[in-house]
Enzyme design. Structure first.
Site, PDB file in Angstrom:
ATOM      1  N   HIS A 171       0.834  -1.206   0.000  1.00  0.00           N
ATOM      2  CA  HIS A 171       0.000   0.000   0.000  1.00  0.00           C
ATOM      3  C   HIS A 171       0.867   1.255   0.000  1.00  0.00           C
ATOM      4  O   HIS A 171       0.684   2.154  -0.836  1.00  0.00           O
ATOM      5  CB  HIS A 171      -0.906  -0.020   1.241  1.00  0.00           C
ATOM      6  CG  HIS A 171      -1.641   1.254   1.497  1.00  0.00           C
ATOM      7  ND1 HIS A 171      -3.008   1.373   1.318  1.00  0.00           N
ATOM      8  CD2 HIS A 171      -1.231   2.479   1.935  1.00  0.00           C
ATOM      9  CE1 HIS A 171      -3.386   2.607   1.629  1.00  0.00           C
ATOM     10  NE2 HIS A 171      -2.315   3.295   2.004  1.00  0.00           N
ATOM     11  N   GLU A 172       1.802   1.326   0.941  1.00  0.00           N
ATOM     12  CA  GLU A 172       2.598   2.546   1.079  1.00  0.00           C
ATOM     13  C   GLU A 172       3.516   2.779  -0.115  1.00  0.00           C
ATOM     14  O   GLU A 172       3.650   3.910  -0.603  1.00  0.00           O
ATOM     15  CB  GLU A 172       3.405   2.496   2.378  1.00  0.00           C
ATOM     16  CG  GLU A 172       2.557   2.543   3.643  1.00  0.00           C
ATOM     17  CD  GLU A 172       1.701   3.790   3.758  1.00  0.00           C
ATOM     18  OE1 GLU A 172       2.088   4.854   3.217  1.00  0.00           O
ATOM     19  OE2 GLU A 172       0.628   3.722   4.384  1.00  0.00           O
ATOM     20  N   HIS A 175       1.802   4.367  -3.017  1.00  0.00           N
ATOM     21  CA  HIS A 175       1.680   5.830  -2.986  1.00  0.00           C
ATOM     22  C   HIS A 175       2.811   6.459  -3.797  1.00  0.00           C
ATOM     23  O   HIS A 175       2.620   7.485  -4.458  1.00  0.00           O
ATOM     24  CB  HIS A 175       1.737   6.339  -1.543  1.00  0.00           C
ATOM     25  CG  HIS A 175       0.430   6.265  -0.817  1.00  0.00           C
ATOM     26  ND1 HIS A 175      -0.726   6.864  -1.273  1.00  0.00           N
ATOM     27  CD2 HIS A 175       0.096   5.660   0.355  1.00  0.00           C
ATOM     28  CE1 HIS A 175      -1.721   6.637  -0.425  1.00  0.00           C
ATOM     29  NE2 HIS A 175      -1.244   5.898   0.568  1.00  0.00           N
ATOM     30  N   TYR A 186      -4.315  14.739  -3.021  1.00  0.00           N
ATOM     31  CA  TYR A 186      -4.707  14.012  -1.816  1.00  0.00           C
ATOM     32  C   TYR A 186      -5.832  14.743  -1.081  1.00  0.00           C
ATOM     33  O   TYR A 186      -5.681  15.194   0.056  1.00  0.00           O
ATOM     34  CB  TYR A 186      -3.493  13.822  -0.915  1.00  0.00           C
ATOM     35  CG  TYR A 186      -3.609  12.664   0.049  1.00  0.00           C
ATOM     36  CD1 TYR A 186      -3.600  11.350  -0.393  1.00  0.00           C
ATOM     37  CD2 TYR A 186      -3.698  12.895   1.415  1.00  0.00           C
ATOM     38  CE1 TYR A 186      -3.684  10.296   0.490  1.00  0.00           C
ATOM     39  CE2 TYR A 186      -3.780  11.856   2.312  1.00  0.00           C
ATOM     40  CZ  TYR A 186      -3.773  10.559   1.849  1.00  0.00           C
ATOM     41  OH  TYR A 186      -3.856   9.513   2.743  1.00  0.00           O
ATOM     42  N   GLU A 195      -5.827   6.726  -2.143  1.00  0.00           N
ATOM     43  CA  GLU A 195      -5.822   5.712  -1.080  1.00  0.00           C
ATOM     44  C   GLU A 195      -6.300   4.355  -1.608  1.00  0.00           C
ATOM     45  O   GLU A 195      -5.745   3.313  -1.255  1.00  0.00           O
ATOM     46  CB  GLU A 195      -6.716   6.165   0.081  1.00  0.00           C
ATOM     47  CG  GLU A 195      -6.038   7.098   1.048  1.00  0.00           C
ATOM     48  CD  GLU A 195      -4.852   6.442   1.742  1.00  0.00           C
ATOM     49  OE1 GLU A 195      -4.935   5.252   2.085  1.00  0.00           O
ATOM     50  OE2 GLU A 195      -3.832   7.123   1.932  1.00  0.00           O
ATOM     51  N   ASP A 262      -9.669  14.670   7.490  1.00  0.00           N
ATOM     52  CA  ASP A 262      -8.900  13.685   6.726  1.00  0.00           C
ATOM     53  C   ASP A 262      -8.891  14.018   5.240  1.00  0.00           C
ATOM     54  O   ASP A 262      -9.173  13.188   4.381  1.00  0.00           O
ATOM     55  CB  ASP A 262      -9.446  12.269   6.961  1.00  0.00           C
ATOM     56  CG  ASP A 262      -8.545  11.180   6.382  1.00  0.00           C
ATOM     57  OD1 ASP A 262      -7.334  11.434   6.220  1.00  0.00           O
ATOM     58  OD2 ASP A 262      -9.053  10.085   6.079  1.00  0.00           O
ATOM     59  N   HIS A 267      -9.665   8.422   3.436  1.00  0.00           N
ATOM     60  CA  HIS A 267      -9.593   7.035   3.888  1.00  0.00           C
ATOM     61  C   HIS A 267     -10.967   6.379   3.973  1.00  0.00           C
ATOM     62  O   HIS A 267     -11.103   5.191   3.688  1.00  0.00           O
ATOM     63  CB  HIS A 267      -8.895   6.935   5.250  1.00  0.00           C
ATOM     64  CG  HIS A 267      -7.417   7.146   5.206  1.00  0.00           C
ATOM     65  ND1 HIS A 267      -6.850   8.401   5.340  1.00  0.00           N
ATOM     66  CD2 HIS A 267      -6.385   6.276   5.043  1.00  0.00           C
ATOM     67  CE1 HIS A 267      -5.528   8.292   5.273  1.00  0.00           C
ATOM     68  NE2 HIS A 267      -5.222   7.020   5.089  1.00  0.00           N
TER      69      HIS A 267
END
Length: 348
Positions: A171-172, A175, A186, A195, A262, A267
């Site tokens: 996942h990271e 990005h 974002y 995301e 957020d 998210h």
């Protein structure tokens, strides 16, 4: 517009809610929030002083083998890499966190290289660097958009050692892929797509490593890193809103959340495109990294995908990608159209 986010696996809203309700973990959670907010502020200041330069495309040479470096932060919250403890080609160390980060970086590289012929995060063999033992009881993991992934050890009840999460690491690092390709802003729907793409490819990294079909996979994000407070997982692509007692993700546009927190709910609203991908993958069947994953990869690398993309414009590009690769009347394109219809995202 948020161009330089702190892309954490656990959203700030969830950390705040936990800090309000879980007194035993409050200190660790508030410390995590303070670190995250400080990092966001620093990144915003750096971004404000930075003049964007035109991107230059280097020609890829070789490929097929990652370059990994793992640093031990020794519980410091400094973003400067600490002690280098394992480089590419080095044997395993006595620290499981170092070895898990190293191995999961390799599994992520393998998916992108073997399936999509992409040489690392930038497509040009970029080194993948991990900073383990970041902070004290730090309940998060994040990609800093400067080539580093940071791993918290967790407080044991909220999160455990984040290096254990193959899907979290996928996942990271995704990005970073998104940053180099579509650079999705974002915030709002484009941020939720940012995301979601990370969840999609993080899940594909895990499924590819385990050799699972779409039907065999659990479609849970973060199941290997959550503590008892967030068990069994952070998010569910199969059934958004059911991953843990705090999960509020919607599965369709009927539950889309309008919020200023957020970054506009990046998210929470990512559950909608997440569920669309799950529906595509299971409708096609077999292994999700083949047809469904290829369609999504074609989409995030499509120059027509704009940084301010909406769910509808993204959906339209996935349908275009399916029709281009598999044909207008194919099972793959039908699966894509049906999935977006099911989550109530109009395909223009």
């Amino acid at each position: 517009m948020t161009r330089h986010p702190l892309a954490c696996i656990v959203p700030p809203d969830l950390l705040i809610e936990l800090a309000r309700t879980e007194s035993e973990q409050r200190d660790a959670l508030l410390s995590t929030l303070a670190i995250d907010q400080g990092l966001r502020t620093a990144r915003a200041e750096i971004a404000a002083r930075t003049i964007a330069l035109p991107a230059t495309l280097a020609l890829a040479t070789g490929g097929g083998s990652p370059t990994r470096r793992i640093y031990d932060q020794a519980h410091s919250s400094d973003q400067t890499p600490g002690t280098l403890v394992r480089s590419e080609g080095d044997p395993p160390t006595a620290d499981p966190s170092v070895n898990q980060a190293h191995d999961n970086f390799g599994y992520t590289y393998a998916l992108y290289w073997d399936i999509f012929h992409r040489d690392s995060i930038d497509g040009q063999g970029m080194a993948i660097e991990g900073l383990v033992h970041f902070g004290t009881d730090y309940d998060n993991a994040f990609w800093d958009n400067a080539g580093h992934m940071f791993f918290g050890d967790g407080d044991g009840k909220t999160l455990t050692d984040t290096t254990k999460g193959t899907d979290v690491i996928g996942h990271e690092l995704t990005h970073g892929v998104t940053q180099h390709e579509a650079n999705l802003i974002y915030s709002g729907q484009s941020g939720a797509l940012n995301e979601s793409c990370s969840d999609v490819f993080g899940e594909l990294v895990e499924q590819y490593h385990l050799g699972q079909t779409a039907e065999e996979a659990d479609w849970l994000i973060g199941a290997d890193i959550v503590g008892p407070l967030l068990s069994p997982a952070l998010r569910s692509m199969k059934a958004p809103g059911t991953a843990n007692q705090y999960d509020r993700q919607p599965a369709t546009m009927d539950g889309y959340v309008q919020t200023a927190s957020d970054n506009g709910g990046v998210h929470i609203n990512s559950g909608i495109p997440n569920h669309a991908f799950y529906l595509v993958a299971t409708a096609i069947g077999g292994t999700a990294w083949e047809a469904a994953g290829q369609i999504w990869y074609d989409t995030i690398t499509d120059p027509r995908l704009r940084p301010n993309a909406t769910f509808s414009s993204f959906a339209a590009l996935t349908l275009r990608a399916a029709r281009t690769r598999y044909g207008a009347g194919s099972a793959e394109s039908d699966a894509v159209k049906s999935a977006w219809d099911a989550v109530k995202v109009p395909v223009r």
